[in-house]
Design an enzyme around this catalytic site. Structure first.
Site, PDB file in Angstrom:
ATOM      1  CG  ASN A 111     -27.185  28.403 -51.200  1.00 23.73           C
ATOM      2  OD1 ASN A 111     -26.150  28.744 -51.776  1.00 23.73           O
ATOM      3  ND2 ASN A 111     -27.409  28.694 -49.922  1.00 23.73           N
ATOM      4  NE  ARG A 112     -29.804  32.173 -57.757  1.00 24.48           N
ATOM      5  CZ  ARG A 112     -30.540  32.053 -58.861  1.00 24.48           C
ATOM      6  NH1 ARG A 112     -29.952  32.046 -60.043  1.00 24.48           N
ATOM      7  NH2 ARG A 112     -31.850  31.964 -58.779  1.00 24.48           N
ATOM      8  CE  LYS A 113     -22.994  34.459 -50.348  1.00 28.67           C
ATOM      9  NZ  LYS A 113     -23.359  35.199 -49.094  1.00 28.67           N
ATOM     10  CD  GLU A 114     -24.425  26.799 -49.541  1.00 25.72           C
ATOM     11  OE1 GLU A 114     -24.515  27.005 -48.322  1.00 25.72           O
ATOM     12  OE2 GLU A 114     -25.068  25.900 -50.131  1.00 25.72           O
ATOM     13  CG  ASP A 128     -30.519  23.259 -41.557  1.00 25.93           C
ATOM     14  OD1 ASP A 128     -29.441  23.138 -42.168  1.00 25.93           O
ATOM     15  OD2 ASP A 128     -30.695  24.057 -40.618  1.00 25.93           O
TER      16      ASP A 128
END
Length: 330
Positions: free
Chosen positions: A205-208, A278
């Site tokens: 995701n964006r944060k990861e 998920d």
């Protein structure tokens, strides 16, 4: 006439896949908060019911099964009462799928407890240890993984940084999968994407992505720049970046260069984003395991995740729900 996502689900029905990752027990405590505690400025929740469900890689397996695939879950839990609860859930809930769960007395079973007042989560507390598995545990999981590969069409690796998806195990799993010609989709965690080298698809995701790339990701352009750098550095074939309400960005790499595909999100009412990643991983594995176009997988992922965020808790989207959502979107 069936849409592309529905046609993909028809091709994916009954396809056998492996789900390797950190499995956990998700406990939901539901109640009503009508007053503030006199002891501290926190709500007092009058508990009305509690629900126990599979979380982490267990939720990925649930999503795969809900989409019609047949997953086998591989993981490690503690040797405690919570492990027994988790195994009972697996035994009762798995229909077409199987599981191979090792017990490790040196670690607890991971449990996430969420307290929800009305439809609002007010607190979460975690019980866990995150140290990597021992060499012996890695060897036992790798051995069973290798046996399952012969009958598998795809592999999902669900990394929640709880110790199961450690560098030694994930590298061996990707190596064996590549040798067998079985595609691998990874939901990553942490900064070290080197352990996912050779994966067919990685889904941050964006944060990861920002954490792994060491840079801010304010928009689609920055996501593409950071994603392509990671792909080149770690030999990742495809990268799908989920950008919350903005949509999903698919980055592809082949011998002729790179290409991208961006799918904006449709406006939707969001109650809980728990487990939406998920759902996206399961949808993309459906495309990979059937040899379908990844763009179709992204469309399926968008539809399925849109349904899941409208539910409370770790949830999944069924084939029937996706088909109806696709019909309504056309």
């Amino acid at each position: 006439m069936a849409g592309p996502a529905s046609e993909l689900l028809a091709r994916a029905r009954g396809v056998r896949v492996i789900c390797l990752g950190d499995v956990m027990l998700d406990r939901y405590v539901y109640g009503a908060a009508t007053r503030i505690s006199p002891e501290a400025p926190v709500p007092v929740v009058h508990v009305r019911r509690q629900v126990l469900v599979l979380g982490g890689a267990g939720n990925v397996a649930n999503n795969l099964e809900a989409l019609g695939l047949c997953p086998t879950l591989l993981s490690v839990v503690g040797d405690d009462a919570n492990a027994g609860i988790l195994e009972n859930l697996l035994a009762n809930d798995r229909k077409a799928a199987g599981f191979f769960i090792l017990r490790d007395p040196s670690r607890p079973t991971t449990v996430k407890t969420r307290v929800i007042a009305g439809i609002q989560q007010v607190v979460r507390f975690d019980e866990e240890d995150t140290f990597p598995l021992s060499d012996a545990m890695n060897s036992r999981l790798a051995e069973r993984f290798g046996k399952l590969l012969a009958g598998a069409d795809g592999v999902a690796i669900s990394d929640y940084a709880k110790g199961v998806v450690n560098p030694a195990l994930v590298r061996e799993a990707i190596r064996m999968s590549a040798a067998a010609g079985v595609p691998v989709a990874v939901d990553p965690k942490g900064r070290d994407y080197g352990k996912y080298a050779g994966a067919d698809l990685v889904k941050p995701n964006r944060k990861e992505l920002a954490e792994a790339a060491g840079m801010d990701i304010p928009d689609e352009t920055a996501a593409a720049e950071a994603g392509r750098a990671l792909m080149a550095r770690h030999d990742i074939k495809n990268l799908l970046v989920t950008l919350s309400e903005k949509g999903m960005l698919l980055l592809r790499r082949d011998g002729a260069g790179r290409e991208s595909f961006f799918l904006p999100s449709r406006a939707r009412e969001v109650f809980d984003v728990t487990g939406a990643g998920d759902t996206v991983l399961a949808a993309m594995l459906a495309a990979l395991s059937t040899g379908d176009r990844l763009e179709t997988g992204v469309r399926l992922a968008s539809l399925a995740a849109g349904l899941v965020v409208g539910k409370i808790g770790a949830a999944s989207a069924t084939v029937e729900e996706v088909e109806k959502a696709e019909d309504e979107a056309e």
